[in-house]
Scaffold this motif. Structure first.
Motif, short mmCIF file in Angstrom:
data_model
loop_
_atom_site.label_atom_id
_atom_site.label_comp_id
_atom_site.label_asym_id
_atom_site.label_seq_id
_atom_site.Cartn_x
_atom_site.Cartn_y
_atom_site.Cartn_z
N GLY A 50 0.88 -1.26 -0.13
CA GLY A 50 -0.11 -0.05 0.16
C GLY A 50 0.98 1.11 0.07
O GLY A 50 1.56 1.59 -0.98
N CYS A 51 0.77 2.04 1.08
CA CYS A 51 1.53 3.23 1.16
C CYS A 51 2.85 3.05 2.15
O CYS A 51 3.53 3.78 2.35
CB CYS A 51 0.85 4.47 1.77
N ALA A 52 2.90 1.81 3.02
CA ALA A 52 3.78 1.43 3.87
C ALA A 52 4.09 2.59 4.88
O ALA A 52 4.94 2.94 5.31
CB ALA A 52 5.23 1.16 3.19
N HIS A 53 2.82 2.98 5.39
CA HIS A 53 3.08 4.04 6.60
C HIS A 53 3.68 3.44 7.55
O HIS A 53 4.43 4.17 8.31
CB HIS A 53 1.60 4.54 6.85
N SER A 54 3.57 2.20 7.98
CA SER A 54 4.51 1.33 8.92
C SER A 54 5.70 1.29 8.70
O SER A 54 6.65 0.93 9.67
CB SER A 54 3.84 0.02 9.37
N GLY A 55 6.45 1.63 7.54
CA GLY A 55 7.70 1.48 7.10
C GLY A 55 7.93 0.29 6.20
O GLY A 55 7.57 -1.01 6.48
N VAL A 56 8.57 0.49 4.87
CA VAL A 56 8.59 -0.67 4.20
C VAL A 56 9.37 -1.73 4.70
O VAL A 56 9.34 -3.01 4.57
CB VAL A 56 9.28 -0.35 2.71
N GLY A 90 17.42 1.96 1.45
CA GLY A 90 18.13 0.78 0.40
C GLY A 90 19.05 -0.09 0.67
O GLY A 90 18.94 -1.14 0.44
N GLU A 91 20.03 0.44 1.71
CA GLU A 91 21.00 -0.61 2.19
C GLU A 91 20.39 -1.62 2.90
O GLU A 91 20.78 -2.84 2.73
CB GLU A 91 21.99 0.10 2.84
N ALA A 92 19.69 -1.18 3.55
CA ALA A 92 18.76 -2.20 4.76
C ALA A 92 18.08 -3.36 3.86
O ALA A 92 18.07 -4.54 4.12
CB ALA A 92 17.94 -1.74 5.54
N LEU A 93 17.31 -2.69 2.70
CA LEU A 93 16.60 -3.76 1.87
C LEU A 93 17.50 -4.64 1.07
O LEU A 93 17.31 -5.81 0.94
CB LEU A 93 15.85 -2.96 0.99
N LEU A 94 18.56 -4.28 0.89
CA LEU A 94 19.79 -5.06 0.37
C LEU A 94 20.15 -6.60 0.90
O LEU A 94 20.22 -7.62 0.52
CB LEU A 94 20.86 -4.42 -0.15
N SER A 95 19.92 -6.04 2.46
CA SER A 95 20.13 -7.13 3.25
C SER A 95 19.15 -8.39 3.31
O SER A 95 19.29 -9.19 3.89
CB SER A 95 20.56 -6.84 4.60
N TYR A 96 18.06 -8.08 2.78
CA TYR A 96 16.99 -8.92 2.80
C TYR A 96 17.08 -9.91 1.49
O TYR A 96 17.33 -9.51 0.49
CB TYR A 96 15.34 -8.33 2.93
N PRO A 97 16.33 -11.12 1.29
CA PRO A 97 16.26 -12.05 0.29
C PRO A 97 15.26 -11.49 -0.77
O PRO A 97 14.58 -12.47 -0.95
CB PRO A 97 16.05 -13.34 0.78
N ILE A 98 15.25 -10.25 -1.23
CA ILE A 98 14.35 -9.76 -2.21
C ILE A 98 14.97 -9.73 -3.52
O ILE A 98 15.88 -9.01 -3.83
CB ILE A 98 13.83 -8.43 -1.70
N ASP A 99 14.16 -10.19 -4.59
CA ASP A 99 14.53 -10.24 -5.91
C ASP A 99 14.23 -9.10 -6.55
O ASP A 99 15.05 -8.39 -7.25
CB ASP A 99 13.67 -11.29 -6.70
#
Length: 281
Positions: free
Chosen positions: A186-192, A237-246
């Motif tokens: 959605g809008c990720a108001h809780s934080g992506v 962005g750097e934190a997202l890189l630490s997750y197994p996201i394609d």
């Protein structure tokens, strides 16, 4: 999953026939089910769906991420065009939703009259719920990471009292396919990052094929400013890189400036998802 953006703030360059609005709506076809995630601010998503050869009547369920008008108001048009599908909201207190910044004030609430339009169609969820096999609504979202800076302009109002919005009206949709997960924010108001962390906690050691939706990294939408600093966006962005996201497919409230910063960190993993775009995940 076949995923299509029915409406977003922008559109594909070669689809001038499609209408845009400041809103969000996705169609997802997965595991024999058709889902509507959010419904924009008007009937625009319905009009675009017809042009994209998607039949609103065939949708099995609608899931609404949160109670702001740009994600909700189209529900009245969905109910008129689809005679059976349930519509899922997070259960919460009745309140008004307000945007306030530098003396400017706007009511961003949705049209509550929709609840009396077809009351039997609405399902209000307050706990982890599997609405179809391997399709989940999540209401308890992690607070491991800070929430978006742009939330500071958003409030709830009951009577004369105006309080910071804690987004008790926001939910998360997770689809578990045989080869991985798709997260709808959605809008990720809780934080992506909190939404991704929640998913990892619920489904450990599983591949995340895609994260889909807005990330609310915009500050003041009118000026397309970023919420927080450039360093804040880089850190996300750097934190997202630490997750197994394609892949991450985003737009709407992420904001074009924040998107450009994120793109510099995430590269090909991040793609913009305008009205009319369809991808196979």
């Amino acid at each position: 999953m076949q995923l299509t953006a029915l409406v977003e703030n922008t559109r594909l360059d070669n689809r001038a026939d499609l209408t845009v609005e400041r809103g969000l709506s996705f169609h997802a076809a997965t595991m024999g089910k058709q889902l509507l995630f959010d419904a924009g601010n008007s009937q625009v998503f319905c009009d675009n769906a017809e042009l994209l050869n998607i039949n609103i009547q065939d949708i099995d369920a609608a899931v609404i991420s949160h109670r702001h008008h740009d994600h909700c108001n189209g529900v009245t048009h969905f109910l008129a065009r689809n005679s059976e599908a349930p519509v899922y909201f997070r259960d919460c207190e009745d309140t008004e939703y307000i945007f306030k910044a530098f003396g400017f004030r706007s009511n961003v609430s949705f049209n509550k009259n929709m609840f009396s339009q077809s009351p039997q169609r609405f399902k209000f969820i307050n706990t982890f719920t599997e609405i179809y096999p391997d399709i989940f609504i999540v209401t308890e979202i992690s607070n491991k990471y800070p929430r978006p800076e742009g939330n500071k302009y958003l409030f709830t109002k009951k009577g004369d009292d105006c309080d910071s919005d804690t987004f008790e009206h926001e939910l998360l949709l997770i689809v578990k396919e045989h080869d991985g997960l798709i997260i709808f924010t959605g809008c990720a108001h809780s934080g992506v990052l909190n939404m991704v962390e929640t998913t990892v906690q619920l489904f450990p050691n599983m591949r995340i094929k895609a994260v889909v939706g807005g990330f609310h990294l915009v500050g003041l939408p009118l000026f397309n400013s970023i919420g927080g600093s450039k360093e804040d966006i880089v850190s996300i962005g750097e934190a997202l890189l630490s997750y197994p996201i394609d892949k991450l497919y985003t737009g709407h409230c992420t904001g074009l400036k924040a998107y450009a910063i994120l793109k510099g960190v995430l590269g090909d993993r991040l793609e913009y998802f305008p009205t009319g775009r369809s991808v196979s995940i």
